[in-house]
Design a protein around this motif. Structure first.
Motif, short mmCIF file in Angstrom:
data_model
loop_
_atom_site.label_atom_id
_atom_site.label_comp_id
_atom_site.label_asym_id
_atom_site.label_seq_id
_atom_site.Cartn_x
_atom_site.Cartn_y
_atom_site.Cartn_z
N TYR A 20 0.83 -1.42 -0.13
CA TYR A 20 -0.02 -0.17 -0.07
C TYR A 20 0.94 1.22 -0.10
CZ TYR A 20 -3.60 -3.38 1.56
OH TYR A 20 -4.36 -4.28 1.62
N PRO A 21 0.53 2.26 -0.90
CA PRO A 21 1.44 3.17 -0.74
C PRO A 21 0.94 4.29 0.14
CG PRO A 21 -0.32 3.54 -2.69
CD PRO A 21 -0.41 2.30 -2.10
N ILE A 22 2.01 4.76 0.86
CA ILE A 22 1.65 5.80 2.26
C ILE A 22 2.33 6.89 2.04
CG2 ILE A 22 0.89 3.71 3.52
CD1 ILE A 22 3.59 4.09 4.81
N THR A 23 1.91 8.21 2.69
CA THR A 23 2.43 9.49 2.72
C THR A 23 3.24 9.37 4.16
OG1 THR A 23 0.39 10.37 4.01
CG2 THR A 23 0.50 10.53 1.57
N SER A 24 4.17 10.35 4.01
CA SER A 24 4.99 10.63 5.18
C SER A 24 4.06 10.81 6.37
CB SER A 24 5.93 11.70 5.12
OG SER A 24 5.12 12.97 4.75
N ASP A 25 2.99 11.33 6.33
CA ASP A 25 2.06 11.83 7.41
C ASP A 25 1.49 10.33 7.97
OD1 ASP A 25 2.31 14.25 7.52
OD2 ASP A 25 0.65 14.85 6.18
N ILE A 26 1.02 9.52 7.09
CA ILE A 26 0.75 8.22 7.51
C ILE A 26 1.49 7.41 8.18
CG2 ILE A 26 -0.18 6.06 6.65
CD1 ILE A 26 -2.05 7.19 4.33
N ALA A 27 2.80 7.48 7.68
CA ALA A 27 3.85 6.81 8.22
C ALA A 27 4.41 7.12 9.66
CB ALA A 27 5.21 6.70 7.40
N SER A 28 4.18 8.40 9.83
CA SER A 28 4.54 9.18 11.37
C SER A 28 3.34 8.57 12.12
CB SER A 28 4.65 10.42 11.09
OG SER A 28 5.68 10.92 10.14
N ALA A 29 1.90 8.60 11.59
CA ALA A 29 0.85 8.21 12.43
C ALA A 29 0.94 6.68 12.74
CB ALA A 29 -0.56 8.43 11.57
N LEU A 30 1.46 5.96 11.70
CA LEU A 30 1.63 4.43 12.25
C LEU A 30 2.73 4.37 13.50
CD1 LEU A 30 1.46 2.96 8.59
CD2 LEU A 30 -0.29 2.60 10.29
N LYS A 31 3.63 5.21 13.38
CA LYS A 31 4.78 4.93 14.22
C LYS A 31 4.10 5.55 15.66
CE LYS A 31 9.41 7.10 15.30
NZ LYS A 31 9.01 7.32 16.62
N GLU A 32 3.06 6.04 15.73
CA GLU A 32 2.59 6.60 17.05
C GLU A 32 1.39 5.59 17.19
OE1 GLU A 32 3.63 8.90 18.93
OE2 GLU A 32 5.21 8.97 17.63
N GLY A 33 1.23 4.59 16.68
CA GLY A 33 0.21 3.55 16.82
C GLY A 33 -1.19 4.21 16.59
N ILE A 34 -1.30 5.05 15.50
CA ILE A 34 -2.48 5.72 14.90
C ILE A 34 -2.65 5.06 13.39
CG2 ILE A 34 -3.84 7.70 14.35
CD1 ILE A 34 -2.12 9.02 16.21
N ILE A 35 -3.77 4.31 13.04
CA ILE A 35 -4.14 3.85 11.91
C ILE A 35 -5.08 4.60 11.30
CG2 ILE A 35 -4.70 1.86 10.67
CD1 ILE A 35 -3.48 1.62 14.30
N PRO A 36 -4.63 5.52 10.42
CA PRO A 36 -5.43 6.30 9.46
C PRO A 36 -6.67 5.59 9.04
CG PRO A 36 -3.40 7.13 9.22
CD PRO A 36 -3.32 5.80 9.71
N ILE A 37 -7.90 6.20 8.76
CA ILE A 37 -9.00 5.61 8.27
C ILE A 37 -8.89 5.40 6.95
CG2 ILE A 37 -11.53 5.82 7.77
CD1 ILE A 37 -10.99 5.51 10.85
N GLU A 38 -8.40 6.24 6.29
CA GLU A 38 -8.35 5.87 4.74
C GLU A 38 -7.25 4.46 4.42
OE1 GLU A 38 -5.26 9.43 5.53
OE2 GLU A 38 -7.15 8.55 6.38
N LEU A 39 -6.27 4.29 5.39
CA LEU A 39 -5.58 3.02 5.10
C LEU A 39 -6.19 1.91 5.68
CD1 LEU A 39 -2.82 1.58 4.58
CD2 LEU A 39 -1.93 2.18 7.04
N GLN A 40 -7.05 2.11 6.53
CA GLN A 40 -8.03 1.08 7.05
C GLN A 40 -8.88 0.55 5.98
OE1 GLN A 40 -9.70 1.00 11.22
NE2 GLN A 40 -8.32 2.89 11.55
#
Length: 293
Positions: free
Chosen positions: A20-40
């Protein structure tokens, strides 16, 4: 490039072989344990709810374990391994609750992990080399529990032990089993609140989730083939009841009389087993709702 940098600069993420392509914002969110709705939503669309559930659980546990490492509660040496996303959620969960050593001791006593794996956990807690055998042992243990509680057949248990059955199926069944336990508890509390309500009146409750649409679908010739495959996952007594009702067309009144129970009891078990088969057909065999109904 170290693991931390990779997690915040990655342009894609791979989940069970799907990228899945991800942005730097999504990567940063994942590192914080946050899974963005769009990725889900992307994961659900491509791989289904169960893969999405496992991914979200793992990422949240990764964050919690890393927080414990930051606080000095777990060894710093664990960080690269945990942040690599190679540690399964089940093992992360035991790490987070600091119960991995106790779990490993029990698995070793039951001959599910080797002396070498136990020695690594005792000394280093985790290394990349022991993750696969440890994860396998975890799910053999879960499969045995499900077998003892009549949720899977002996053949399924042996398949998990031998590595012939993917552990993702056991994840699905275990999740279903927990849901059933929860629903069963709610139902028992409901029944207990009704003074004088006996098993015969379960027939009334059964009518609320009669399974009529499912029954029609299962009786279609194509679906009967799928049903036979799904029945292999059931304990023998459950499979036999479905065999008698849907393939031998034995009236439920006759089955009840032969077994010495009420027809309401048979209807209750039929509904319970059909719910179980629905999970197997949709989540294990990955058949769409359009096929089943």
């Amino acid at each position: 490039m170290d693991t931390k940098q990779f997690l915040t600069q990655a342009e894609s993420i791979t989940i069970d072989g799907t990228s899945y392509p991800i942005t730097s914002d999504i990567a940063s969110a994942l590192k914080e344990g946050i899974i963005p709705i769009e990725l889900q939503e992307q994961i659900r669309h491509q791989q289904g709810d169960d893969v999405c559930f496992d991914f979200c659980r793992q990422r949240r546990l990764m964050k919690k374990v890393c927080d414990q490492i930051d606080a000095g509660e777990l060894p710093e040496a664990l960080r690269p391994l945990v942040e690599s996303a190679s540690v399964p959620a089940e093992i992360l969960y035991k790490l987070y609750h600091k119960k991995l050593q106790a779990k490993a001791d029990r698995l070793h006593k039951e001959h599910l992990i080797t002396d070498e794996v136990l020695a690594v956990i005792s000394k280093d807690i985790l290394t990349a080399e022991i993750i696969a055998p440890l994860e396998h042992a975890f799910y053999v243990d879960i499969a045995r529990y499900l077998y003892e509680h009549h949720e899977i057949s002996r053949e399924i248990l042996e398949g998990v032990k031998q590595g012939d059955i993917d552990i993702k199926y056991i994840k699905v069944i275990r999740r279903y089993y927990r849901q059933m336990l929860s629903l069963s508890e709610v139902e028992q509390n409901h029944l207990a609140s009704k003074e004088g309500l006996d098993l015969e009146r379960l027939e009334t409750l059964d009518a609320m989730t009669d399974g009529t649409e499912m029954d029609k679908g299962l009786l279609q010739e194509l679906n009967r083939t799928y049903l036979k495959e799904a029945m292999a996952w059931l304990p023998p007594e459950d499979a036999r009841l479905i065999q008698r009702i849907y393939f031998e067309r034995t009236p439920m009144t006759e089955i009840a009389e032969q077994l010495g129970v009420t027809e309401g009891t048979i209807r209750y078990h039929r509904t319970r087993i059909l719910s179980k088969l629905k999970i197997i057909l949709e989540d294990v065999m990955k058949l769409s709702r359009d096929i089943l109904l």
